[in-house]
Design an enzyme around this catalytic site. Structure first.
Site, mmCIF file in Angstrom:
data_model
loop_
_atom_site.group_PDB
_atom_site.id
_atom_site.type_symbol
_atom_site.label_atom_id
_atom_site.label_comp_id
_atom_site.label_asym_id
_atom_site.label_seq_id
_atom_site.Cartn_x
_atom_site.Cartn_y
_atom_site.Cartn_z
ATOM 1 N N CYS A 45 0.885 -1.169 0.000
ATOM 2 C CA CYS A 45 0.000 0.000 0.000
ATOM 3 C C CYS A 45 0.920 1.215 0.000
ATOM 4 C CB CYS A 45 -0.857 -0.049 1.265
ATOM 5 S SG CYS A 45 -1.750 1.462 1.664
ATOM 6 N N HIS A 46 0.431 2.346 -0.488
ATOM 7 C CA HIS A 46 1.340 3.498 -0.574
ATOM 8 C C HIS A 46 1.827 3.960 0.800
ATOM 9 C CE1 HIS A 46 2.799 6.312 -3.821
ATOM 10 N NE2 HIS A 46 3.504 6.580 -2.743
ATOM 11 N N THR A 47 1.082 3.669 1.855
ATOM 12 C CA THR A 47 1.521 4.076 3.197
ATOM 13 C C THR A 47 2.854 3.400 3.559
ATOM 14 O OG1 THR A 47 -0.818 4.261 3.758
ATOM 15 C CG2 THR A 47 0.740 4.362 5.581
ATOM 16 N N HIS A 67 1.385 -3.939 5.927
ATOM 17 C CA HIS A 67 0.175 -3.932 6.764
ATOM 18 C C HIS A 67 -1.047 -4.469 6.027
ATOM 19 C CE1 HIS A 67 0.048 -0.140 4.593
ATOM 20 N NE2 HIS A 67 -1.265 -0.154 4.747
ATOM 21 N N GLU A 68 -0.906 -4.802 4.729
ATOM 22 C CA GLU A 68 -2.054 -5.337 3.995
ATOM 23 C C GLU A 68 -1.750 -6.814 3.760
ATOM 24 O OE1 GLU A 68 -3.990 -2.547 0.931
ATOM 25 O OE2 GLU A 68 -3.354 -4.249 -0.269
ATOM 26 N N CYS A 97 -10.357 -2.629 20.542
ATOM 27 C CA CYS A 97 -10.247 -3.308 21.839
ATOM 28 C C CYS A 97 -11.602 -3.816 22.288
ATOM 29 C CB CYS A 97 -9.635 -2.376 22.887
ATOM 30 S SG CYS A 97 -10.785 -1.132 23.550
ATOM 31 N N CYS A 100 -13.431 0.465 24.778
ATOM 32 C CA CYS A 100 -13.299 1.914 24.990
ATOM 33 C C CYS A 100 -14.509 2.664 24.415
ATOM 34 C CB CYS A 100 -12.003 2.414 24.367
ATOM 35 S SG CYS A 100 -12.037 2.444 22.565
ATOM 36 N N CYS A 103 -14.763 2.263 20.638
ATOM 37 C CA CYS A 103 -15.251 0.950 20.212
ATOM 38 C C CYS A 103 -16.742 0.803 20.499
ATOM 39 C CB CYS A 103 -14.448 -0.166 20.885
ATOM 40 S SG CYS A 103 -12.781 -0.318 20.202
ATOM 41 N N CYS A 111 -10.216 3.463 18.049
ATOM 42 C CA CYS A 111 -10.008 2.821 19.351
ATOM 43 C C CYS A 111 -8.925 3.536 20.167
ATOM 44 C CB CYS A 111 -9.607 1.364 19.113
ATOM 45 S SG CYS A 111 -9.162 0.482 20.606
ATOM 46 N N ARG A 115 -5.718 2.344 18.074
ATOM 47 C CA ARG A 115 -5.818 3.135 16.838
ATOM 48 C C ARG A 115 -4.449 3.239 16.171
ATOM 49 N NH1 ARG A 115 -7.153 9.272 18.420
ATOM 50 N NH2 ARG A 115 -8.884 8.238 19.457
ATOM 51 N N CYS A 175 -6.525 -3.526 3.977
ATOM 52 C CA CYS A 175 -6.313 -2.073 4.032
ATOM 53 C C CYS A 175 -7.015 -1.371 2.869
ATOM 54 C CB CYS A 175 -4.850 -1.673 4.078
ATOM 55 S SG CYS A 175 -4.705 0.138 4.087
ATOM 56 N N ARG A 370 -2.599 -3.061 -7.058
ATOM 57 C CA ARG A 370 -2.091 -3.871 -5.963
ATOM 58 C C ARG A 370 -1.224 -4.994 -6.517
ATOM 59 N NH1 ARG A 370 -2.416 -0.129 -3.082
ATOM 60 N NH2 ARG A 370 -3.491 -0.045 -1.066
HETATM 61 P P1 NAD Z 1 -1.318 4.854 -5.148
HETATM 62 O O1 NAD Z 1 0.040 5.424 -5.257
HETATM 63 O O2 NAD Z 1 -1.587 3.540 -5.781
HETATM 64 O O3 NAD Z 1 -2.396 5.882 -5.735
HETATM 65 C C1 NAD Z 1 -2.303 7.268 -5.556
HETATM 66 C C2 NAD Z 1 -2.746 7.933 -6.850
HETATM 67 O O4 NAD Z 1 -2.824 9.343 -6.628
HETATM 68 C C3 NAD Z 1 -1.762 7.727 -7.996
HETATM 69 O O5 NAD Z 1 -2.462 7.221 -9.139
HETATM 70 C C4 NAD Z 1 -1.190 9.114 -8.236
HETATM 71 O O6 NAD Z 1 -0.865 9.344 -9.599
HETATM 72 C C5 NAD Z 1 -2.316 10.012 -7.757
HETATM 73 N N1 NAD Z 1 -1.898 11.362 -7.339
HETATM 74 C C6 NAD Z 1 -0.833 11.714 -6.584
HETATM 75 N N2 NAD Z 1 -0.798 13.042 -6.407
HETATM 76 C C7 NAD Z 1 -1.881 13.546 -7.054
HETATM 77 C C8 NAD Z 1 -2.409 14.858 -7.236
HETATM 78 N N3 NAD Z 1 -1.806 15.926 -6.701
HETATM 79 N N4 NAD Z 1 -3.542 15.006 -7.957
HETATM 80 C C9 NAD Z 1 -4.159 13.920 -8.506
HETATM 81 N N5 NAD Z 1 -3.706 12.664 -8.381
HETATM 82 C C10 NAD Z 1 -2.588 12.485 -7.662
HETATM 83 O O7 NAD Z 1 -1.652 4.806 -3.579
HETATM 84 P P2 NAD Z 1 -2.779 3.998 -2.765
HETATM 85 O O8 NAD Z 1 -2.178 2.780 -2.192
HETATM 86 O O9 NAD Z 1 -4.018 3.921 -3.590
HETATM 87 O O10 NAD Z 1 -3.008 5.017 -1.544
HETATM 88 C C11 NAD Z 1 -3.588 6.281 -1.767
HETATM 89 C C12 NAD Z 1 -3.455 7.146 -0.528
HETATM 90 O O11 NAD Z 1 -4.279 6.630 0.520
HETATM 91 C C13 NAD Z 1 -2.036 7.201 0.058
HETATM 92 O O12 NAD Z 1 -1.817 8.503 0.546
HETATM 93 C C14 NAD Z 1 -2.115 6.222 1.207
HETATM 94 O O13 NAD Z 1 -1.140 6.483 2.196
HETATM 95 C C15 NAD Z 1 -3.509 6.509 1.700
HETATM 96 N N6 NAD Z 1 -4.153 5.486 2.536
HETATM 97 C C16 NAD Z 1 -4.897 5.920 3.572
HETATM 98 C C17 NAD Z 1 -5.602 5.026 4.351
HETATM 99 C C18 NAD Z 1 -6.484 5.503 5.471
HETATM 100 O O14 NAD Z 1 -6.942 4.679 6.243
HETATM 101 N N7 NAD Z 1 -6.757 6.783 5.576
HETATM 102 C C19 NAD Z 1 -5.505 3.654 4.084
HETATM 103 C C20 NAD Z 1 -4.759 3.245 2.972
HETATM 104 C C21 NAD Z 1 -4.087 4.173 2.200
HETATM 105 ZN ZN ZN Z 2 -2.651 0.789 3.656
HETATM 106 ZN ZN ZN Z 3 -11.176 0.394 21.768
#
Ligand code: NAD
Ligand code: ZN
Ligand code: ZN
Length: 377
Positions: A45-47, A67-68, A97, A100, A103, A111, A115, A175, A370
């Site tokens: 995942c991108h994170t 994490h995925e 949990c 809390c 939850c 959580c 969290r 994820c 993915r």
């Molecule tokens: P990814 O890299 O596969 O997809 C991101 C897309 O955004 C890409 O296609 C990229 O070209 C595009 N992009 C980047 N900057 C841009 C902009 N300024 N304008 C338009 N498009 C733009 O990543 P992913 O795995 O799909 O994750 C996406 C985001 O979600 C990441 O920031 C990730 O960390 C986040 N995320 C958050 C959670 C959460 O729980 N909040 C969970 C998972 C992932």
């Molecule tokens: Zn993720």
């Molecule tokens: Zn909790």
């Protein structure tokens, strides 16, 4: 092996931005309320990439990212009653949990105990790592560290799923896909016929688009800087593609012009703070709701004129699409089993564990949605 140290292979991030190194590590037995999992499939995942690059995030190395994933419970620690060896599970980066206020609230998955915590590299029970090599600790990531054949996680961060579910597919529900779909269905909540903008068409954004399609959106406008996402996006219900590079005006103005003043809902899945601001400013006044999903750099600040809020726009954010991992994710897996949701189309690549660095290259080049990493190769 219960109660004993396990030696296994893990992909260790030793330095920011340097290829992961497959090494033999030691994985200690699970402690109180922890479980040790055998990971069978994981994906990127991108994170993970942000914390590996450590450009906009605090560096913490050596660390086992990931994490995925999907796996099987190998052994359980003291006090764990809801999981047993052999259970098929998805580890989740944010836990539940069950006790809390969060939850117990229908509205929150934040959580108090479990969290998401991106900076913690150790387990809660004793503040230490369960991973080591030659006696030196290796840090955990998001409480999951799935880039290892075995990992230890808190039992509250584990969703027990249908034993018939194919882990090589449903691992992506741990994820990205749940996050994107949940962001639309649980947080943005478009009504039938509404217009929805999705910023960022990676797996998370395309899952958000899928959520909009399921909700009956009339138009789904996908925004991405990567032109090759345009074609892919059609498979996920995106009806119009906008590349900000093709326009001189701020993209929120382009979208407002396309939609008679703004979209009804927007979901941001880029991690870029400027896109977050555009995602907010492109929703219609009076009723528009924007949901932030992308993980920003730690020092990013969101700036907009307060009048944009006074004009009755709503700004929200979410982790994991507001799903509670233990309560809700088994049901999301059931939806896949009943063919109500599709995950195959998000899986564009597969590699063996020894080629895990290829998954990073593919994501950085914007070629994959993915990439499944098979732990047995
Ligand atoms: P990814 O890299 O596969 O997809 C991101 C897309 O955004 C890409 O296609 C990229 O070209 C595009 N992009 C980047 N900057 C841009 C902009 N300024 N304008 C338009 N498009 C733009 O990543 P992913 O795995 O799909 O994750 C996406 C985001 O979600 C990441 O920031 C990730 O960390 C986040 N995320 C958050 C959670 C959460 O729980 N909040 C969970 C998972 C992932
Ligand atoms: Zn993720
Ligand atoms: Zn909790």
């Amino acid at each position: 092996m219960s109660g004993e140290v396990i030696r296994c292979k893990a992909a260790v991030a030793r330095e920011a931005g340097k290829p992961l190194v497959i090494e033999e590590v030691e994985v200690a037995p699970p402690q109180k309320m922890e479980v040790r999992l055998k990971i069978l499939f994981t994906s990127l995942c991108h994170t993970d990439v942000y914390f590996w690059e450590a450009k906009g995030q605090n560096p913490l190395f050596p660390r086992i990212l990931g994490h995925e994933a999907g796996g099987i419970v190998e052994s359980v620690g003291e006090g764990v009653t809801e999981l047993k060896p052999g259970d098929k599970v998805l580890p989740v980066f944010t836990g539940e949990c069950g006790e809390c206020r969060h939850c117990k609230s229908e509205e929150s998955n934040m959580c108090d105990l479990l969290r998401i915590n991106t900076d913690r590299g150790t387990m809660l029970n004793d503040g230490k790592s369960r991973f080591s090599k030659d006696g030196q600790p290796i840090y955990h990531f998001l409480g999951t560290s799935t880039f290892s054949e075995y990992t230890v996680v808190h039992s509250g961060c584990v969703a027990k799923i249908n034993p018939d579910a194919p882990l090589d597919k449903v691992c992506v529900l741990s994820c990205g896909i749940s996050t994107g779909m949940g962001a639309t269905l649980n947080v943005a909540k478009p009504k039938k016929g509404m217009t929805v903008a999705v910023f960022g068409l990676g797996a998370v954004g395309l899952a958000a688009a899928e959520g909009a399609r399921i909700a009956g959106a009339s138009r789904i406008i996908g925004i991405d800087l990567n032109e090759s996402r345009a074609n892919e996006a059609k498979k996920f219900g995106v009806t119009e593609f906008v590349n900000p590079k093709d326009h001189d005006k701020p993209i929120q103005e382009v979208i407002a012009a396309m939609t008679d003043g703004g979209v009804d809902r927007s979901v941001e899945c880029t991690g870029n703070v400027r896109a977050m601001i555009s995602a907010f400013e492109c929703v219609h006044d009076g009723w528009g709701v924007a949901v932030l999903v992308g993980v920003p750099s730690k020092d990013d600040e969101f700036k907009t004129l307060p009048i944009n809020l006074l004009n009755e726009r709503t700004l929200k954010g979410t982790f994991f699409g507001n799903y509670k991992p233990r309560t809700d994710i088994p049901g999301v897996v059931e939806k896949y089993m009943k063919k109500e949701i599709e995950v195959e189309k998000f899986i564009t690549h597969q590699v063996g564990f020894s080629d895990i660095n290829k998954a990073f290259d593919l994501m950085l080049k914007g070629e994959s949605l993915r990439c499944i990493i098979r732990m047995d190769e």
